[in-house]
Design a protein around this motif. Structure first.
Motif, PDB file in Angstrom:
ATOM      1  N   SER A   1      -3.984  -6.370   0.866  1.00 56.09           N
ATOM      2  CA  SER A   1      -4.505  -7.480   1.446  1.00 56.09           C
ATOM      3  C   SER A   1      -3.165  -8.236   1.236  1.00 56.09           C
ATOM      4  N   GLY A   2      -2.679  -8.678   2.439  1.00 59.07           N
ATOM      5  CA  GLY A   2      -0.972  -9.482   1.704  1.00 59.07           C
ATOM      6  C   GLY A   2       0.088  -8.666   0.350  1.00 59.07           C
TER       7      GLY A   2
ATOM      8  N   GLU B   1      -8.730  -1.614  -0.469  1.00 59.59           N
ATOM      9  CA  GLU B   1      -8.232  -2.741   0.437  1.00 59.59           C
ATOM     10  C   GLU B   1      -6.316  -3.611   0.103  1.00 59.59           C
TER      11      GLU B   1
ATOM     12  N   GLU C   1       1.042  -1.250   0.093  1.00 66.95           N
ATOM     13  CA  GLU C   1       0.049   0.014   0.246  1.00 66.95           C
ATOM     14  C   GLU C   1       0.937   1.164   0.455  1.00 66.95           C
TER      15      GLU C   1
END
Length: 131
Positions: A85-86, A83, A37
């Protein structure tokens, strides 16, 4: 040539932090992004500031284009993270292009660690998500 951007001004990525405490250290090489991110945000800010060299440097060598020319008339209006995630980040970026038309790019991006640093690999947006 990237635009000069004051370190005390709000970061273009929309994090709410100053550029000097957000994407600036990634851009100047003092602090690489620690997560996918953070890399996504720093790449968005690099696009917004016309920093094609940073965008290319953070792109996986297997999928990176040989060159990248950014249109200086494009304005980057906002980034929204849906989102993270991972090693995937789903986001949308609102842009204003040459003649004032607004465009929203929605993407699910794949990232990978290469030599201890996160890099962008590719767009893995499922069909229908971008519409």
């Amino acid at each position: 040539m990237p635009l000069a951007y004051p370190p005390f001004k709000s970061c273009p990525c929309g994090s709410g932090h100053s550029y000097g405490h957000c994407c600036g250290p990634a851009h100047d090489g003092t602090r690489p992004p620690a997560t996918p991110e953070a890399l996504m945000r720093s790449r968005y800010s690099a696009y917004a500031l016309g920093n094609a060299a940073y965008v290319l440097a953070t792109w996986h060598p297997d999928t990176r284009p040989p060159e990248l020319e950014l249109n200086p008339a494009t304005r980057y209006l906002s980034l929204k993270i849906y989102e993270a995630s991972g090693n995937e980040v789903e986001f949308s970026a609102a842009l204003q292009v040459n003649r004032g038309e607004r465009y929203v790019l929605r993407e699910r991006s794949l990232f990978e660690q290469l030599h201890g640093r996160w890099v962008y690999v590719d767009d893995i947006t499922p069909p229908g998500l971008d519409g």
